[in-house]
Design a protein around this motif. Sequence first.
Motif, mmCIF file in Angstrom:
data_model
loop_
_atom_site.group_PDB
_atom_site.id
_atom_site.type_symbol
_atom_site.label_atom_id
_atom_site.label_comp_id
_atom_site.label_asym_id
_atom_site.label_seq_id
_atom_site.Cartn_x
_atom_site.Cartn_y
_atom_site.Cartn_z
ATOM 1 N N VAL A 179 7.875 3.115 5.181
ATOM 2 C CA VAL A 179 7.436 1.907 4.467
ATOM 3 C C VAL A 179 6.110 2.159 3.752
ATOM 4 C CG1 VAL A 179 6.145 0.909 6.420
ATOM 5 C CG2 VAL A 179 7.131 -0.601 4.687
ATOM 6 N N PRO A 183 9.543 2.613 -1.829
ATOM 7 C CA PRO A 183 9.712 1.270 -2.426
ATOM 8 C C PRO A 183 10.899 0.482 -1.862
ATOM 9 C CG PRO A 183 9.217 2.879 -4.128
ATOM 10 C CD PRO A 183 9.442 3.657 -2.866
ATOM 11 N N GLN A 186 9.803 -1.051 1.323
ATOM 12 C CA GLN A 186 8.780 -2.060 1.018
ATOM 13 C C GLN A 186 9.424 -3.350 0.511
ATOM 14 O OE1 GLN A 186 6.287 0.031 -1.766
ATOM 15 N NE2 GLN A 186 5.469 1.420 -0.208
ATOM 16 N N GLN A 187 10.453 -3.224 -0.306
ATOM 17 C CA GLN A 187 11.158 -4.402 -0.808
ATOM 18 C C GLN A 187 11.850 -5.145 0.331
ATOM 19 O OE1 GLN A 187 11.174 -6.048 -3.507
ATOM 20 N NE2 GLN A 187 12.909 -7.429 -3.104
ATOM 21 N N SER A 190 9.395 -7.176 2.178
ATOM 22 C CA SER A 190 8.966 -8.330 1.383
ATOM 23 C C SER A 190 9.904 -9.524 1.530
ATOM 24 C CB SER A 190 8.862 -7.939 -0.095
ATOM 25 O OG SER A 190 7.866 -6.951 -0.276
ATOM 26 N N SER A 224 2.319 1.894 9.434
ATOM 27 C CA SER A 224 3.428 1.028 9.013
ATOM 28 C C SER A 224 2.998 -0.438 9.048
ATOM 29 C CB SER A 224 4.629 1.219 9.940
ATOM 30 O OG SER A 224 5.070 2.546 9.953
ATOM 31 N N LYS A 227 0.660 -1.399 6.226
ATOM 32 C CA LYS A 227 1.386 -1.551 4.964
ATOM 33 C C LYS A 227 2.199 -2.845 4.959
ATOM 34 C CE LYS A 227 2.693 -0.264 0.887
ATOM 35 N NZ LYS A 227 1.728 -0.095 -0.224
ATOM 36 N N MET A 228 2.839 -3.160 6.058
ATOM 37 C CA MET A 228 3.612 -4.397 6.160
ATOM 38 C C MET A 228 2.710 -5.611 5.981
ATOM 39 S SD MET A 228 6.054 -3.245 9.350
ATOM 40 C CE MET A 228 7.051 -4.733 9.460
ATOM 41 N N LEU A 231 2.058 -6.136 2.350
ATOM 42 C CA LEU A 231 3.238 -6.678 1.681
ATOM 43 C C LEU A 231 3.445 -8.155 1.998
ATOM 44 C CD1 LEU A 231 5.594 -3.637 2.368
ATOM 45 C CD2 LEU A 231 4.761 -4.352 0.110
#
Length: 255
Positions: A179, A183, A186-187, A190, A224, A227-228, A231
């Motif tokens: 992640v 991408p 990541q999507q 989201s 992770s 990053k989450m 997002l």
Amino acid sequence: MNMIDAHIHLDRYQDEEIKRIVLDSAQIEALISVSFHLESSKRNLLLSQKYQKVKPAFGYHPEQALPSENELNVLLNWMDEHRDEMIAVGEVGLPYYLRQKQGISIAPYLEVLEVFISKAKKWDKPIVLHAVYDDGPFVCDLLEKYSVSKVHFHWFKGEQKTIDRMIRNGYHISITPDVVYEPEIQQLVSVFPQELMMVETDGPWPFEGPFAGKMTHPNMMEESIRKMALLKKLSAAEVSDVLHQNTKGFYQLTY
């Protein structure tokens, strides 16, 4: 951060690596260690008896040749004998990547998966699934057929229609360290509800980006989570707490 690795193949590490992962990681509260086959399940059971943090799941990974009828029955009987020590049925699912390489039929794998799903229902255990892209809808069909709701899709990838179906059914997913740089993942983060997400490593599977060349370690989940959080536009502490509570509740972990 207190973290739980919701999906790791601890039995596939070397003994010294396992010791390092379990004993030198104060922030790792538990490790859900999934299995490939009977011998893998037996080793995970032994690891759980040695280390309190290890919570074993037993099953037959789909990205390999099918078990014979006898092999499957021996595994299922062993799982039945050890169901009280088993936190979940897994890892089971469908062989998407194997089919891409070899063009094998999905039909016999669906039959085996249906057996595991029916057993998870009978034993009242969560089920841990390997099912990506085109295989997602087939698996959802079987889960709905047996009214199984304690469902964990690990490292899921697939189309929005399947994602929407999984969300409606209340299925959980777990997010891998890719992640940080991928991408597609990541999507997924989201759009997927935070209350249905967990984090995992799928170790010892290796990762790229900032993790290239490194042994996959549960501590990677910290990146992770950060990053989450970006997002989701939330703090890392908030996301970490929700993911921790999600996993603890889903697997009914008590310490």
